[in-house]
Design a protein around this motif. Structure first.
Motif, PDB file in Angstrom:
ATOM      1  N   UNK A 180       0.820  -1.204   0.000  1.00  0.00           N
ATOM      2  CA  UNK A 180       0.000   0.000   0.000  1.00  0.00           C
ATOM      3  C   UNK A 180       0.857   1.259   0.000  1.00  0.00           C
ATOM      4  N   UNK A 181       0.211   2.373  -0.301  1.00  0.00           N
ATOM      5  CA  UNK A 181       0.824   3.686  -0.152  1.00  0.00           C
ATOM      6  C   UNK A 181      -0.143   4.579   0.629  1.00  0.00           C
ATOM      7  N   UNK A 182       0.401   5.533   1.324  1.00  0.00           N
ATOM      8  CA  UNK A 182      -0.414   6.453   2.118  1.00  0.00           C
ATOM      9  C   UNK A 182      -0.679   7.734   1.340  1.00  0.00           C
ATOM     10  N   UNK A 183      -1.769   8.398   1.691  1.00  0.00           N
ATOM     11  CA  UNK A 183      -2.034   9.756   1.220  1.00  0.00           C
ATOM     12  C   UNK A 183      -2.982  10.406   2.202  1.00  0.00           C
ATOM     13  N   UNK A 184      -2.978  11.723   2.229  1.00  0.00           N
ATOM     14  CA  UNK A 184      -3.897  12.478   3.074  1.00  0.00           C
ATOM     15  C   UNK A 184      -4.946  13.109   2.182  1.00  0.00           C
ATOM     16  N   UNK A 185      -6.200  12.829   2.485  1.00  0.00           N
ATOM     17  CA  UNK A 185      -7.312  13.380   1.720  1.00  0.00           C
ATOM     18  C   UNK A 185      -8.250  14.054   2.720  1.00  0.00           C
ATOM     19  N   UNK A 186      -8.095  15.357   2.876  1.00  0.00           N
ATOM     20  CA  UNK A 186      -8.830  16.060   3.915  1.00  0.00           C
ATOM     21  C   UNK A 186      -8.304  15.656   5.272  1.00  0.00           C
ATOM     22  N   UNK A 187      -9.185  15.227   6.162  1.00  0.00           N
ATOM     23  CA  UNK A 187      -8.777  14.722   7.477  1.00  0.00           C
ATOM     24  C   UNK A 187      -8.638  13.205   7.478  1.00  0.00           C
ATOM     25  N   UNK A 234      -8.795   6.035   7.243  1.00  0.00           N
ATOM     26  CA  UNK A 234      -8.738   6.237   8.687  1.00  0.00           C
ATOM     27  C   UNK A 234      -8.989   7.715   8.970  1.00  0.00           C
ATOM     28  N   UNK A 235      -9.989   7.994   9.786  1.00  0.00           N
ATOM     29  CA  UNK A 235     -10.277   9.368  10.159  1.00  0.00           C
ATOM     30  C   UNK A 235      -9.264   9.809  11.221  1.00  0.00           C
ATOM     31  N   UNK A 236      -8.443  10.815  10.898  1.00  0.00           N
ATOM     32  CA  UNK A 236      -7.392  11.247  11.808  1.00  0.00           C
ATOM     33  C   UNK A 236      -7.954  11.791  13.113  1.00  0.00           C
TER      34      UNK A 236
END
Length: 594
Positions: A299-306, A322-324
């Motif tokens: 997998x790879x990570x990314x931030x999409x909004x929160x 995952x909701x931060x």
């Protein structure tokens, strides 16, 4: 599943009857070759040593300041059934205390210096004189001496190094290196050596379509280089780059709706809608942020909004969100995902205090934890990364600090980069400096120049064979440093020490003789560890000190069953209590607190 991998040097396992040196991983109490189990992994046979038992029980070298664990007490009660199973349970606790508290926890600790510059005959690249001086005659050769160094910005040719934002380290078998790096607009290759103090050189890399760059990743397992641009992941063949210095595109993946807008503190946005770094805040938008794209195994990570999103590594397929906020993360500083097993590490701030969050995406319920960390100062350019030589080690970096910490116990650093170890000039008071001004290693305002105190731009590490390689790009200084993996730890006992206790075995003797023999094996192991130790360690917040081991006296007569005694709970409790008490005395002697 969270991986457990280490490096062993002939003291824990054999392979085909020969002592094994190399990486291993452990699954279900069985050790296999390589850092992660694959079709090519081979099963290893454990030696009868303490260290092998320690590894197979997936224990960790995570002692640090203010964290010495207590000896587990062993109790028996009147309702215990005294059979082989119960005896093994009780004595295994004593055995675990030997392993967990006395052997590796007390007598093997992490080296307080991430890598020792002097002991490894390292060098650094830097310029002691540039165009700002009357004497402008220095060149970028490797240096081993302590010296004033000018910032890169003072030399037009090397000024680009102060603008480097992204990079990846490559090490060749001849101990030379390449560092592929970018300012965001230009792509460079630095070439030097870990062993040869000759010149460091650079070249400009050309891409098919010149685009702004937002990240560089090197996957050593798949031999792929990924360069992140605004709309795509550009995948290149790593072998061709390493050998021929040419980037050949082998794949391109669309990222989707991406926004790389960087907002400063002066931007008129509500604070609650900002996520990201101290001085580089990202507005809470529904598009992807290129800032936090990291690559794991699948997998790879990314931030999409929160939302922290995991996607397929080389496609747009989404795995999970995952909701931060629900994870208690309001001020995200950095995130990383391990290339071995896709475990996630997050650095963030909560009520102005630094925290580490860790979890396995495949077992969130049982793996998630969040811990406050100390001795990490406010700075900028925060970065978190996993070690590639030990599954329990991670690196924490900022402009001001570089730490090695333990996932199982991240509260304090176990290793640091230190100015005195990296040949920075000693800070002298004017009246105490005895060299003639102009002829010494200091210049006017040496101590106020960022190149003469620890100012970190980039930190990269990679493991090859039995060595750990680190590339450190500081203001005015480039450090290529290597170290044998076994030197990452300090040990006061031989790691090939043979143990006597091997569990409860069937016997044709009387119970009294059997019990006494088993107790003697446990006791022998305990005292062997103690008597074979050459010193003990006193652990401070930022250092480890050698201390002498004090002698202790202890009456062992009551540790055995006497000929006129009956086997009952009182007998068993007396022996177990005395063994635990002896272990407590050993622990207090071997791990004095400062």
């Amino acid at each position: 599943m969270i991986s457990y991998f280490k490096y062993t040097s002939n003291n824990a396992f054999t392979l085909n009857g020969i002592d094994y040196a190399g990486f291993f991983n452990v699954e279900d109490g069985i050790a296999y070759t390589e850092r992660k189990k694959s079709t090519t992994s081979e099963q290893l046979i454990p030696k009868n040593t303490f260290i092998a038992d320690f590894y197979l029980n997936k224990m960790e070298f995570d002692n640090q300041f203010d964290s010495i664990a207590k000896v587990s007490n062993v109790t028996a009660n009147a309702f215990d059934i005294l059979n082989k199973v119960e005896m093994e349970r009780l004595l295994s606790i004593i055995n675990q205390n030997n392993l967990n508290m006395i052997v590796l926890k007390s007598l093997v600790v992490n080296n307080p210096q991430i890598i020792n510059f002097t002991e490894n005959e390292s060098h650094y690249y830097g310029l002691s004189s540039t165009i700002v001086d009357m004497r402008d005659d220095d060149v970028m050769l490797g240096k081993k001496n302590m010296s004033h160094i000018d910032p890169f910005r003072n030399e037009i040719e090397w000024a680009f190094l102060e603008k480097i934002k992204y990079g990846a380290l490559f090490v060749k078998s001849d101990q030379t290196f390449k560092y592929l790096c970018s300012t965001g607009f230009e792509l460079y290759t630095l070439e030097g050596s870990f062993t040869d103090e000759g010149y460091i050189e650079y070249s400009i890399q050309e891409l098919e379509l010149p685009e702004e760059i937002y990240g560089i990743d090197y996957d050593e397992f798949e031999n792929k280089i990924t360069i992140i641009v605004l709309d795509d992941l550009k995948i290149y063949d790593a072998i061709n780059y390493i050998e021929c210095n040419t980037l050949i595109l082998i794949d391109s993946i669309k990222l989707g709706d991406v926004n790389s807008e960087i907002l400063t503190w002066g931007t008129q946005k509500a604070y609650k809608n900002l996520i990201g770094k101290w001085n580089r805040k990202f507005y809470n938008i529904t598009k992807y942020s290129t800032e936090f794209i990291r690559f794991g195994n699948n997998y790879r990570t990314s931030i999409e909004g929160n939302i922290l999103t995991l996607r397929n590594k080389y496609s747009t397929e989404k795995f999970i969100d995952y909701d931060l906020i629900s994870l208690g993360i309001n001020q995200l500083l950095d995130v990383n995902i391990r290339v071995i097993d896709d475990c996630v590490l997050i650095l963030h701030k909560k009520s102005e205090k630094f925290h580490i969050t860790f979890f396995d995406p495949l077992d969130m319920k049982n793996s998630l934890f969040d811990k406050e960390i100390f001795e990490f100062n406010n700075s900028d350019n925060y970065r978190i990364s996993f070690s590639t030589y030990d599954s329990n080690v991670f690196y924490l970096n900022s402009t001001a600090q570089s730490h090695a910490r333990m996932i199982s116990n991240p509260t304090y650093p176990v290793g640091q980069m230190r100015e005195n170890n990296l040949k920075y000039v000693k800070k002298e008071t004017f009246g105490n400096y005895l060299q003639k001004f102009g002829d010494g290693i200091l210049k006017w305002n040496t101590e106020t120049t960022d190149s003469n105190f620890y100012t970190n731009y980039m930190f990269d590490s990679i493991t090859k064979s039995d060595k750990n390689y680190i590339f450190l790009l500081n203001s005015g200084r480039i450090y290529p440093i290597r170290q044998n993996i076994v030197d990452s730890y300090l040990s006061s006992i031989p790691l090939d020490l043979v143990k006597t206790y091997d569990g409860i075995r069937c016997s044709d003797t009387s119970f009294g003789l059997f019990l006494n023999k088993t107790i003697s094996h446990i006791l022998k192991d305990m005292l062997t560890l103690y008597t074979k130790a050459t010193n003990s360690y006193s652990i401070d917040k930022n250092d480890v000190f050698l201390t002498k081991i004090r002698e202790i006296t202890y009456d062992i007569n009551n540790l055995y069953m006497n000929g006129n005694e009956t086997v009952n709970v009182l007998l068993l409790q007396r022996i177990l209590t005395l063994l635990s008490d002896l272990q407590k005395q050993l622990i207090s002697n071997l791990t004095p607190q400062r």
